[in-house]
Structures are given as C-alpha cells and as structure tokens.
Design a protein around this motif. Structure first.
Motif, PDB file in Angstrom:
ATOM      1  N   GLU A  67      -3.344 -30.346  19.003  1.00  0.00           N
ATOM      2  CA  GLU A  67      -3.395 -31.774  18.717  1.00  0.00           C
ATOM      3  C   GLU A  67      -4.321 -32.018  17.535  1.00  0.00           C
ATOM      4  O   GLU A  67      -5.411 -31.445  17.474  1.00  0.00           O
ATOM      5  CB  GLU A  67      -3.944 -32.551  19.911  1.00  0.00           C
ATOM      6  N   GLU A  94      -7.075 -34.073  15.423  1.00  0.00           N
ATOM      7  CA  GLU A  94      -8.184 -34.966  15.740  1.00  0.00           C
ATOM      8  C   GLU A  94      -7.721 -36.420  15.604  1.00  0.00           C
ATOM      9  O   GLU A  94      -6.978 -36.756  14.693  1.00  0.00           O
ATOM     10  CB  GLU A  94      -9.321 -34.689  14.768  1.00  0.00           C
ATOM     11  N   GLY A  95      -8.103 -37.252  16.526  1.00  0.00           N
ATOM     12  CA  GLY A  95      -7.713 -38.657  16.488  1.00  0.00           C
ATOM     13  C   GLY A  95      -6.459 -38.953  17.287  1.00  0.00           C
ATOM     14  O   GLY A  95      -6.152 -40.100  17.572  1.00  0.00           O
ATOM     15  N   LYS A  96      -5.698 -37.937  17.649  1.00  0.00           N
ATOM     16  CA  LYS A  96      -4.472 -38.117  18.436  1.00  0.00           C
ATOM     17  C   LYS A  96      -4.599 -37.483  19.819  1.00  0.00           C
ATOM     18  O   LYS A  96      -3.675 -37.523  20.601  1.00  0.00           O
ATOM     19  CB  LYS A  96      -3.266 -37.489  17.728  1.00  0.00           C
ATOM     20  N   ALA A  97      -5.746 -36.893  20.090  1.00  0.00           N
ATOM     21  CA  ALA A  97      -5.938 -36.162  21.344  1.00  0.00           C
ATOM     22  C   ALA A  97      -6.051 -37.117  22.520  1.00  0.00           C
ATOM     23  O   ALA A  97      -6.673 -38.170  22.427  1.00  0.00           O
ATOM     24  CB  ALA A  97      -7.195 -35.308  21.255  1.00  0.00           C
ATOM     25  N   LYS A  98      -5.441 -36.716  23.613  1.00  0.00           N
ATOM     26  CA  LYS A  98      -5.561 -37.438  24.882  1.00  0.00           C
ATOM     27  C   LYS A  98      -6.514 -36.628  25.743  1.00  0.00           C
ATOM     28  O   LYS A  98      -6.176 -35.557  26.230  1.00  0.00           O
ATOM     29  CB  LYS A  98      -4.188 -37.574  25.534  1.00  0.00           C
ATOM     30  N   VAL A 154      -7.739 -29.224  20.180  1.00  0.00           N
ATOM     31  CA  VAL A 154      -7.865 -30.259  19.159  1.00  0.00           C
ATOM     32  C   VAL A 154      -8.426 -29.632  17.887  1.00  0.00           C
ATOM     33  O   VAL A 154      -9.450 -28.945  17.932  1.00  0.00           O
ATOM     34  CB  VAL A 154      -8.772 -31.411  19.637  1.00  0.00           C
ATOM     35  N   HIS A 167      -4.863 -27.849  25.838  1.00  0.00           N
ATOM     36  CA  HIS A 167      -4.705 -28.551  24.573  1.00  0.00           C
ATOM     37  C   HIS A 167      -5.879 -28.161  23.685  1.00  0.00           C
ATOM     38  O   HIS A 167      -7.026 -28.142  24.142  1.00  0.00           O
ATOM     39  CB  HIS A 167      -4.707 -30.058  24.787  1.00  0.00           C
ATOM     40  N   GLY A 216      -7.553 -32.979  11.644  1.00  0.00           N
ATOM     41  CA  GLY A 216      -6.249 -33.451  11.188  1.00  0.00           C
ATOM     42  C   GLY A 216      -5.833 -32.852   9.860  1.00  0.00           C
ATOM     43  O   GLY A 216      -4.647 -32.751   9.559  1.00  0.00           O
TER      44      GLY A 216
END
Length: 94
Positions: free
Chosen positions: A81, A83-87, A46, A44, A49
């Motif tokens: 992904e 930024e702010g939505k990354a797991k 990042v 993934h 956004g």
C-alpha cells in the motif's frame, strides 16, 4: 482444521519482517494460518508513495525470502500500500 500460528511464531514473524523491511514505513494486518505443514502469512506493507514498483517488489522479495528461510513451509502474501492510502489495523511501525 486451520488455526492461527502460535504466539511465538507470530512474534518471530514480526521480528523477521522488521529486520528485512528497510525502505518500508509500516506493516499492519498481519495474519497467519496453519494448514498441515504449511504456514500461510499475510500482511499489508506500507511504502512511500513515491517508491517505484521495482523497489517495492525488492522489499517484498527480501521479506518473503527471510520468512521462508526461518519458517518451514511458509507461503507469504504481501499487499503493498502507498503511504496515505493505508487502512490501519494492528500496526507494526518499522
């Protein structure tokens, strides 16, 4: 039977990704799998956004090309992904 890539290959991949991910914020969930002469690489990426799709795609292309130039038979899958939505799991900060 499939197996994970050796630790040396994973370390090399981390270096390649870090060297070619300018514009991204971090990488996580790096996974590898060897099947015959093929090395599958998944992770993934990042990105900010506010980054446009074309810009994110350019980063992915740059990383993918660098991996394929260094790891014979590599098949690369990158999940982008914002930024702010990354797991997060196993983060490699760039």
């Amino acid at each position: 039977m499939d197996v994970a890539a050796p630790a040396e290959t994973v370390a090399r991949l981390r270096g390649i990704i870090g060297d070619h991910a300018q514009g991204a914020l971090e990488v996580h969930d790096l996974r590898t799998r060897l099947t015959g002469h093929t090395t599958f690489v998944e992770f993934h990426l990042v990105v900010p956004g506010s980054l446009g799709v074309a810009e994110a795609h350019a980063i992915c292309d740059r990383i993918e090309e660098a991996i394929q130039a260094e790891v014979e038979g590599a098949v690369v899958t990158i999940h982008v992904e914002p930024e702010g939505k990354a797991k997060h799991s196993g983060v490699l900060v760039l």
